[in-house]
Design a protein around this motif. Sequence first.
Motif, mmCIF file in Angstrom:
data_model
loop_
_atom_site.group_PDB
_atom_site.id
_atom_site.type_symbol
_atom_site.label_atom_id
_atom_site.label_comp_id
_atom_site.label_asym_id
_atom_site.label_seq_id
_atom_site.Cartn_x
_atom_site.Cartn_y
_atom_site.Cartn_z
ATOM 1 N N MET A 176 0.835 -1.171 0.000
ATOM 2 C CA MET A 176 0.000 0.000 0.000
ATOM 3 C C MET A 176 0.885 1.241 0.000
ATOM 4 N N ALA A 177 0.441 2.246 -0.688
ATOM 5 C CA ALA A 177 1.142 3.526 -0.747
ATOM 6 C C ALA A 177 0.359 4.549 0.067
ATOM 7 N N HIS A 178 1.050 5.520 0.597
ATOM 8 C CA HIS A 178 0.426 6.554 1.421
ATOM 9 C C HIS A 178 0.674 7.916 0.793
ATOM 10 N N PHE A 179 -0.370 8.741 0.793
ATOM 11 C CA PHE A 179 -0.283 10.087 0.229
ATOM 12 C C PHE A 179 -0.849 11.079 1.230
ATOM 13 N N ALA A 180 -0.170 12.225 1.334
ATOM 14 C CA ALA A 180 -0.566 13.276 2.265
ATOM 15 C C ALA A 180 -1.123 14.459 1.486
ATOM 16 N N GLU A 181 -2.281 14.951 1.929
ATOM 17 C CA GLU A 181 -2.853 16.152 1.339
ATOM 18 C C GLU A 181 -2.221 17.359 2.031
ATOM 19 N N ILE A 182 -1.716 18.285 1.223
ATOM 20 C CA ILE A 182 -1.008 19.463 1.711
ATOM 21 C C ILE A 182 -1.834 20.704 1.384
ATOM 22 N N ASN A 183 -2.083 21.564 2.382
ATOM 23 C CA ASN A 183 -2.854 22.779 2.106
ATOM 24 C C ASN A 183 -1.944 23.891 1.564
ATOM 25 N N ASP A 184 -2.501 25.070 1.351
ATOM 26 C CA ASP A 184 -1.748 26.194 0.779
ATOM 27 C C ASP A 184 -0.641 26.703 1.689
ATOM 28 N N HIS A 185 -0.658 26.300 2.952
ATOM 29 C CA HIS A 185 0.371 26.710 3.908
ATOM 30 C C HIS A 185 1.356 25.576 4.182
ATOM 31 N N SER A 186 1.317 24.542 3.327
ATOM 32 C CA SER A 186 2.217 23.378 3.413
ATOM 33 C C SER A 186 1.977 22.514 4.646
ATOM 34 N N ILE A 187 0.767 22.533 5.174
ATOM 35 C CA ILE A 187 0.420 21.727 6.343
ATOM 36 C C ILE A 187 -0.378 20.508 5.894
ATOM 37 N N VAL A 188 -0.030 19.347 6.442
ATOM 38 C CA VAL A 188 -0.711 18.101 6.106
ATOM 39 C C VAL A 188 -2.112 18.111 6.696
ATOM 40 N N GLN A 189 -3.099 17.865 5.835
ATOM 41 C CA GLN A 189 -4.502 17.846 6.247
ATOM 42 C C GLN A 189 -5.001 16.432 6.536
#
Length: 119
Positions: free
Chosen positions: A1-14
Amino acid sequence: MAHFAEINDHSIVQRVVVVANDVLLDENGVEQESLGVSFCERLFGGSWQQTSYNSNFRKNFAGVGFSYDVARNAFLAPRPFVSWTLDEETCQWQPPVAYPSDGNEYEWDEVNQAWSLIE
């Protein structure tokens, strides 16, 4: 399984999501991060970066509240205390005084810049 992080406009993981490995395979059966990013963007919208559960790349496994540092190409945990500094090699926060190695449990005392024994 692969993992992906959603990053907001301030580079913070959501959030961090799991993606089946076959989503990342190109026509030659080779994993391509870009395919996983595109999959997440189509499914959820937003901006995504792959993260490694074993910290094999991007230094640390991303967690909600972590930041993504583009220059270091690394995920950074929130700084635990003002006095702690970032180890550039590991991208881990380091206290100004090493954690005692006597087997007891300690907590960091920011005011006194010392480890306090947990009773």
